[in-house]
Structures are given as C-alpha cells and as structure tokens.
Motif scaffolding. Structure first.
Motif, PDB file in Angstrom:
ATOM      1  N   CYS A 203     -64.218 -28.453  36.904  1.00 34.36           N
ATOM      2  CA  CYS A 203     -64.805 -27.120  36.819  1.00 34.36           C
ATOM      3  C   CYS A 203     -63.693 -26.119  36.538  1.00 34.36           C
ATOM      4  N   LEU A 204     -63.948 -25.199  35.625  1.00 32.49           N
ATOM      5  CA  LEU A 204     -63.013 -24.124  35.314  1.00 32.49           C
ATOM      6  C   LEU A 204     -63.646 -22.797  35.704  1.00 32.49           C
ATOM      7  N   ILE A 205     -62.977 -22.057  36.594  1.00 33.47           N
ATOM      8  CA  ILE A 205     -63.421 -20.731  36.996  1.00 33.47           C
ATOM      9  C   ILE A 205     -62.515 -19.708  36.311  1.00 33.47           C
ATOM     10  N   THR A 206     -63.109 -18.820  35.518  1.00 38.98           N
ATOM     11  CA  THR A 206     -62.339 -17.781  34.836  1.00 38.98           C
ATOM     12  C   THR A 206     -62.718 -16.424  35.405  1.00 38.98           C
ATOM     13  N   LEU A 207     -61.726 -15.710  35.926  1.00 37.53           N
ATOM     14  CA  LEU A 207     -61.913 -14.364  36.470  1.00 37.53           C
ATOM     15  C   LEU A 207     -61.484 -13.373  35.389  1.00 37.53           C
ATOM     16  N   HIS A 208     -62.450 -12.740  34.748  1.00 40.60           N
ATOM     17  CA  HIS A 208     -62.166 -11.873  33.612  1.00 40.60           C
ATOM     18  C   HIS A 208     -61.762 -10.467  34.051  1.00 40.60           C
TER      19      HIS A 208
ATOM     20  N   ASP B  46     -62.798  -7.657  33.061  1.00 39.97           N
ATOM     21  CA  ASP B  46     -63.898  -6.690  33.150  1.00 39.97           C
ATOM     22  C   ASP B  46     -64.712  -6.844  34.434  1.00 39.97           C
ATOM     23  N   GLY B  47     -64.322  -7.788  35.303  1.00 33.51           N
ATOM     24  CA  GLY B  47     -65.046  -8.017  36.545  1.00 33.51           C
ATOM     25  C   GLY B  47     -66.060  -9.131  36.464  1.00 33.51           C
ATOM     26  N   SER B  48     -66.269  -9.699  35.281  1.00 32.65           N
ATOM     27  CA  SER B  48     -67.192 -10.826  35.148  1.00 32.65           C
ATOM     28  C   SER B  48     -66.485 -12.129  35.505  1.00 32.65           C
ATOM     29  N   VAL B  49     -67.279 -13.138  35.763  1.00 36.62           N
ATOM     30  CA  VAL B  49     -66.768 -14.456  36.139  1.00 36.62           C
ATOM     31  C   VAL B  49     -67.485 -15.512  35.308  1.00 36.62           C
ATOM     32  N   ALA B  50     -66.744 -16.499  34.835  1.00 38.82           N
ATOM     33  CA  ALA B  50     -67.335 -17.620  34.102  1.00 38.82           C
ATOM     34  C   ALA B  50     -67.004 -18.913  34.840  1.00 38.82           C
ATOM     35  N   VAL B  51     -68.009 -19.752  35.016  1.00 33.65           N
ATOM     36  CA  VAL B  51     -67.827 -21.053  35.665  1.00 33.65           C
ATOM     37  C   VAL B  51     -68.320 -22.121  34.700  1.00 33.65           C
ATOM     38  N   ALA B  52     -67.423 -22.983  34.256  1.00 36.06           N
ATOM     39  CA  ALA B  52     -67.758 -24.038  33.291  1.00 36.06           C
ATOM     40  C   ALA B  52     -67.525 -25.396  33.934  1.00 36.06           C
ATOM     41  N   ASP B  53     -68.427 -26.341  33.665  1.00 38.94           N
ATOM     42  CA  ASP B  53     -68.223 -27.695  34.167  1.00 38.94           C
ATOM     43  C   ASP B  53     -68.487 -28.702  33.049  1.00 38.94           C
TER      44      ASP B  53
ATOM     45  N   THR C 118     -72.241 -27.195  31.574  1.00 38.64           N
ATOM     46  CA  THR C 118     -72.816 -25.863  31.647  1.00 38.64           C
ATOM     47  C   THR C 118     -71.718 -24.817  31.726  1.00 38.64           C
ATOM     48  N   LEU C 119     -72.038 -23.623  31.240  1.00 39.88           N
ATOM     49  CA  LEU C 119     -71.176 -22.454  31.385  1.00 39.88           C
ATOM     50  C   LEU C 119     -72.055 -21.327  31.893  1.00 39.88           C
ATOM     51  N   VAL C 120     -71.722 -20.788  33.048  1.00 44.26           N
ATOM     52  CA  VAL C 120     -72.439 -19.659  33.632  1.00 44.26           C
ATOM     53  C   VAL C 120     -71.479 -18.482  33.684  1.00 44.26           C
ATOM     54  N   HIS C 121     -71.758 -17.470  32.879  1.00 40.59           N
ATOM     55  CA  HIS C 121     -70.912 -16.274  32.796  1.00 40.59           C
ATOM     56  C   HIS C 121     -71.734 -15.107  33.328  1.00 40.59           C
ATOM     57  N   PHE C 122     -71.257 -14.466  34.402  1.00 41.79           N
ATOM     58  CA  PHE C 122     -72.063 -13.421  35.027  1.00 41.79           C
ATOM     59  C   PHE C 122     -71.234 -12.191  35.381  1.00 41.79           C
ATOM     60  N   PHE C 123     -71.920 -11.047  35.401  1.00 43.65           N
ATOM     61  CA  PHE C 123     -71.315  -9.755  35.700  1.00 43.65           C
ATOM     62  C   PHE C 123     -72.040  -9.191  36.915  1.00 43.65           C
ATOM     63  N   PRO C 124     -71.470  -9.380  38.115  1.00 42.44           N
ATOM     64  CA  PRO C 124     -72.182  -8.996  39.333  1.00 42.44           C
ATOM     65  C   PRO C 124     -72.404  -7.490  39.441  1.00 42.44           C
ATOM     66  N   ASN C 125     -73.472  -7.136  40.137  1.00 39.28           N
ATOM     67  CA  ASN C 125     -73.771  -5.731  40.372  1.00 39.28           C
ATOM     68  C   ASN C 125     -72.708  -5.089  41.256  1.00 39.28           C
TER      69      ASN C 125
ATOM     70  N   GLN D  58     -64.740 -34.367  45.143  1.00 41.93           N
ATOM     71  CA  GLN D  58     -65.030 -35.045  43.882  1.00 41.93           C
ATOM     72  C   GLN D  58     -64.995 -34.101  42.678  1.00 41.93           C
ATOM     73  N   LEU D  59     -64.782 -32.818  42.939  1.00 42.75           N
ATOM     74  CA  LEU D  59     -64.727 -31.823  41.869  1.00 42.75           C
ATOM     75  C   LEU D  59     -63.321 -31.257  41.790  1.00 42.75           C
ATOM     76  N   SER D  60     -62.677 -31.462  40.641  1.00 46.84           N
ATOM     77  CA  SER D  60     -61.383 -30.824  40.427  1.00 46.84           C
ATOM     78  C   SER D  60     -61.614 -29.448  39.836  1.00 46.84           C
ATOM     79  N   VAL D  61     -60.935 -28.434  40.385  1.00 45.09           N
ATOM     80  CA  VAL D  61     -61.187 -27.047  40.016  1.00 45.09           C
ATOM     81  C   VAL D  61     -59.900 -26.417  39.489  1.00 45.09           C
ATOM     82  N   THR D  62     -60.020 -25.773  38.320  1.00 49.32           N
ATOM     83  CA  THR D  62     -58.928 -24.986  37.756  1.00 49.32           C
ATOM     84  C   THR D  62     -59.362 -23.530  37.735  1.00 49.32           C
ATOM     85  N   ILE D  63     -58.457 -22.619  38.047  1.00 52.22           N
ATOM     86  CA  ILE D  63     -58.782 -21.196  38.085  1.00 52.22           C
ATOM     87  C   ILE D  63     -57.879 -20.450  37.103  1.00 52.22           C
ATOM     88  N   ASP D  64     -58.515 -19.703  36.214  1.00 51.98           N
ATOM     89  CA  ASP D  64     -57.808 -18.901  35.219  1.00 51.98           C
ATOM     90  C   ASP D  64     -58.062 -17.427  35.570  1.00 51.98           C
TER      91      ASP D  64
END
Length: 208
Positions: free
Chosen positions: A62-67, A69-76, A167-174, A197-203
């Motif tokens: 799983c790759l978590i990207t902290l953008h 603009d405040g949005s976050v993308a989680v790809a697996d 999947t890729l979930v890209h969201f901009f929280p309220n 069982q999930l390896s996680v990378t954070i960008d």
C-alpha cells in the motif's frame, strides 16, 4: 451475463442499493463520532481495506501519499473492488463508498483500527470528504468514479487497462478534519505495523 442482481449474496455491502443517502447524512451530522482523531482515522479506514485484501491474498503493498493541498491518496495492489454485470449486461460495482459496511457499521463490537477507535467502513471517508475519486483496476475491467460528500457525481468512467490490479482512493477531507499536520508519516508507519501482511510506503509531499 451474470445472475440476476437480486440473487447476489451480500458480504460486506448490500448490492441492491448504489447509494444510501440517509446513511451518508447520518455520518455527516456527527463527524466527531465517525472520524475521531480527524485525518488520521480517515486514512486508517481506507488502509484497512488494503489490509483486508493483503490478508486474503497472502500479502500486499500500500502506498499512502500525503499531498500538499491536504488531500490523501491510498493505493494498493490487491484484486480491486468487486465489479459485476447484472442480467441486463449493466456493469455494477460493489457500493463500498456510498453504503454502509455490513460487517462494522451497526455493530457495538466492531474491531478497532490501530488508533484504538472503532472501524466503521470507507463510506465514512466518502461522506466526510469534499471530493473522493475511486480508481479501480480488475481483471474484468478498469474504471474511475468521483464522489462529492459521499454522493457519486459521475458514472463509472472506463480507463485504459495497464494489466495491473488494485485500487486508488484519493480524497480531500472536509474542514476541520483537514488539519495540515494532524498526522505525521512516522506516526502512520507505526500504526500500519498493526497489519503485518501489508507493507506500507508513505510519500509525504506536504510543505515543511
């Protein structure tokens, strides 16, 4: 063609309804209940689905990207969200974003996420986000769909098959959930250790 939709067995979500507006409105009325800890909890709600997939398939990434603009993308790299054709040949995807997760939402004994708060499902993320884009890649097709405050604003939009799945979930929280430094990359990495069982990378692309 597939079996009639009425014959499909519900597991995590109810295939009969694409959108549960009452459910989404309930979440939006009390965000402190469904996003305790703010952005951190929303991210973990999404990553939990990647962890489910990794557990089912024997491992995943799983790759978590902290953008910035405040949005976050989680790809697996899992199998992608379940998508089927009904008896009329229409493509139907499991309504994970806009209906309740039947395993967790209405149960008092729901499992806790690594932040020690109850897991409620990814619909909490969609409902509490100004926008969310769900991109899905499966062996039987790839597509993307946009939501605003949990309501789909587009149909499934086909995208080019790149021979991968996931999947890729890209969201901009309220606001006020979108606190710029509410969560750190180190903290996310530590919390993700709860899913071995999930390896996680954070960008982390946020400004210093």
């Amino acid at each position: 063609m597939d079996a009639p939709r009425a014959a499909w067995r519900n597991t995590t979500h109810d295939w009969a309804s694409a959108v549960d507006r009452d459910h989404l409105e309930h979440i939006r009325r009390i965000p402190a209940v469904f996003a305790p800890g703010g952005l951190r909890h929303l991210i973990l709600e999404v990553v939990a689905y990647a962890a489910d997939e990794a557990e089912c398939t024997g491992g995943g990434h799983c790759l978590i990207t902290l953008h910035s603009d405040g949005s976050v993308a989680v790809a697996d790299d899992g199998r992608g969200t379940d998508t089927r054709r009904d008896e009329h040949g229409h493509v139907v995807k499991k309504p994970v974003m806009a209906t309740k997760d039947l395993r967790f939402f209405d149960h008092s004994d729901t499992p806790l996420l690594p932040d020690k708060h109850p897991r409620r499902g990814i619909s909490t993320v969609a409902a509490l986000s100004t926008w969310l884009v769900h991109t899905n890649r499966r062996r039987n097709g790839s597509w993307t769909q946009r939501y605003e405050h949990g309501i789909p604003t587009t149909d499934l939009q086909p995208i080019t098959d790149d021979r991968t799945t996931g999947t890729l979930v890209h969201f901009f929280p309220n606001e006020p959930l979108r606190r710029f430094h509410d969560v750190t990359a180190d903290e996310l990495a530590r919390l993700a250790e709860a899913w071995p069982q999930l390896s996680v990378t954070i960008d982390d692309r946020r400004a210093a």
